[in-house]
Scaffold this active site. Structure first.
Site, mmCIF file in Angstrom:
data_model
loop_
_atom_site.group_PDB
_atom_site.id
_atom_site.type_symbol
_atom_site.label_atom_id
_atom_site.label_comp_id
_atom_site.label_asym_id
_atom_site.label_seq_id
_atom_site.Cartn_x
_atom_site.Cartn_y
_atom_site.Cartn_z
ATOM 1 N N HIS A 133 38.363 -127.391 2.439
ATOM 2 C CA HIS A 133 38.799 -128.774 2.223
ATOM 3 C C HIS A 133 40.065 -129.081 3.010
ATOM 4 O O HIS A 133 40.149 -130.097 3.711
ATOM 5 C CB HIS A 133 39.028 -129.011 0.733
ATOM 6 C CG HIS A 133 39.566 -130.366 0.407
ATOM 7 N ND1 HIS A 133 40.911 -130.611 0.272
ATOM 8 C CD2 HIS A 133 38.947 -131.557 0.213
ATOM 9 C CE1 HIS A 133 41.092 -131.889 0.008
ATOM 10 N NE2 HIS A 133 39.922 -132.486 -0.040
ATOM 11 N N TYR A 178 48.367 -134.402 -12.170
ATOM 12 C CA TYR A 178 47.885 -133.266 -12.976
ATOM 13 C C TYR A 178 48.595 -131.980 -12.550
ATOM 14 O O TYR A 178 49.084 -131.219 -13.401
ATOM 15 C CB TYR A 178 46.379 -133.103 -12.829
ATOM 16 C CG TYR A 178 45.863 -131.835 -13.464
ATOM 17 C CD1 TYR A 178 45.554 -131.794 -14.823
ATOM 18 C CD2 TYR A 178 45.738 -130.661 -12.714
ATOM 19 C CE1 TYR A 178 45.112 -130.620 -15.419
ATOM 20 C CE2 TYR A 178 45.300 -129.485 -13.299
ATOM 21 C CZ TYR A 178 44.987 -129.464 -14.655
ATOM 22 O OH TYR A 178 44.572 -128.293 -15.237
ATOM 23 N N GLN A 202 36.318 -136.701 -8.619
ATOM 24 C CA GLN A 202 36.208 -136.329 -7.209
ATOM 25 C C GLN A 202 34.750 -136.375 -6.751
ATOM 26 O O GLN A 202 34.440 -136.841 -5.643
ATOM 27 C CB GLN A 202 36.799 -134.938 -6.995
ATOM 28 C CG GLN A 202 38.309 -134.888 -7.143
ATOM 29 C CD GLN A 202 38.850 -133.470 -7.120
ATOM 30 O OE1 GLN A 202 38.362 -132.595 -7.842
ATOM 31 N NE2 GLN A 202 39.861 -133.226 -6.312
#
Length: 264
Positions: A133, A178, A202
């Site tokens: 990612h 978070y 997501q």
């Protein structure tokens, strides 16, 4: 390169793709060699620094999301597919491009996620999904800034411009809030039960991106080759499958195992 967006020429980390590749290569070297170098060393503690970092990244993403939403509204971007009549020099289009460039720069800042894992000896967090990612999103973001940094249609179908950045920035606000809260220890951790829902958000983001891409492909809503939308469908689909696997491995399988253990 003569197809490059003329407004982002000369901007920091935009012109030279070899510099981009070198930085990505450096990142990969750090995540590969870092755990080896840290093997016989004590882990570092960066609780305050990580808290400040997460808050900073969350604020940056909130600003980017706000700018993209506001500028796209002022430019009358809609869900329809109508060509832009301006030459790209409208102040709002320049602001939109600037916000997308800032999003691109934050992808380099987010390399610090992995560096913190290395220095804190949290190698288990350096999963394939995490590294893939962080690596691919830099290259993807560079392509957007270099070639498609504002809408080529007045449409959210312009997947290669502001829409995926706006959605992703919004998700990153929640994500880094978070992360910031998770550094505050056990007293706060008990209120972070919603982590799995963050993963679901997501995944929903990727589903929206896939729907936009495939719709744009079949409706031929493209100033450029519609095959780019098809490429994006599979690119975003790959992310969706990886996050789906993460969700199943992290939440569904343990739940099933726990249920089976109780039955026994």
């Amino acid at each position: 390169m003569h197809y490059a967006d003329f407004r982002t020429r000369g901007w920091f980390l935009v012109d030279n793709v070899y510099v981009v590749l070198a930085l990505v290569g450096t990142y990969l070297a750090i995540v590969a060699l870092g755990p080896i170098l840290m093997k016989n060393r004590q882990p570092f503690e960066f609780k305050r620094l990580i808290l400040v970092y997460n808050i900073t990244v969350a604020v940056l993403n909130a600003y980017i999301c706000y700018e993209l939403f506001l500028r796209s509204k002022l430019l009358n971007y809609t869900w329809t597919c109508s060509p832009i009549e301006s030459d790209g020099t409208d102040p709002n289009e320049v602001r939109l491009s600037t916000a997308i460039w800032l999003y691109y720069i934050t992808k380099y800042i987010e390399f610090l996620d992995s560096l913190f894992f290395v220095l804190r000896k949290k190698e288990n967090q350096l999963s394939f999904l995490h590294i893939y990612h962080h690596t691919v999103i830099v290259l993807y973001s560079w392509l957007i800034v270099k070639f498609f940094s504002y809408g080529l249609q007045k449409s959210l179908f312009d997947l290669l411009a502001y829409s995926p950045v706006m959605f992703n920035s919004g998700v990153h606000v929640i994500m880094y809030i978070y992360y910031g809260l998770s550094t505050l220890g056990p007293t706060v951790a008990k209120y972070l039960w919603w982590k799995k829902y963050l993963t679901l958000v997501q995944m929903i983001q990727f589903l929206i991106g896939m729907i936009i891409a495939i719709t744009a492909y079949f409706t031929k809503c493209a100033f450029f080759s519609s095959k780019i939308y098809l490429m994006n469908f599979f690119f975003i689909g790959g992310f969706f499958l990886l996050f789906l696997k993460f969700y199943i491995d992290s939440y569904k399988k343990p739940a099933i195992a726990t249920k089976s253990a109780k039955v026994q």
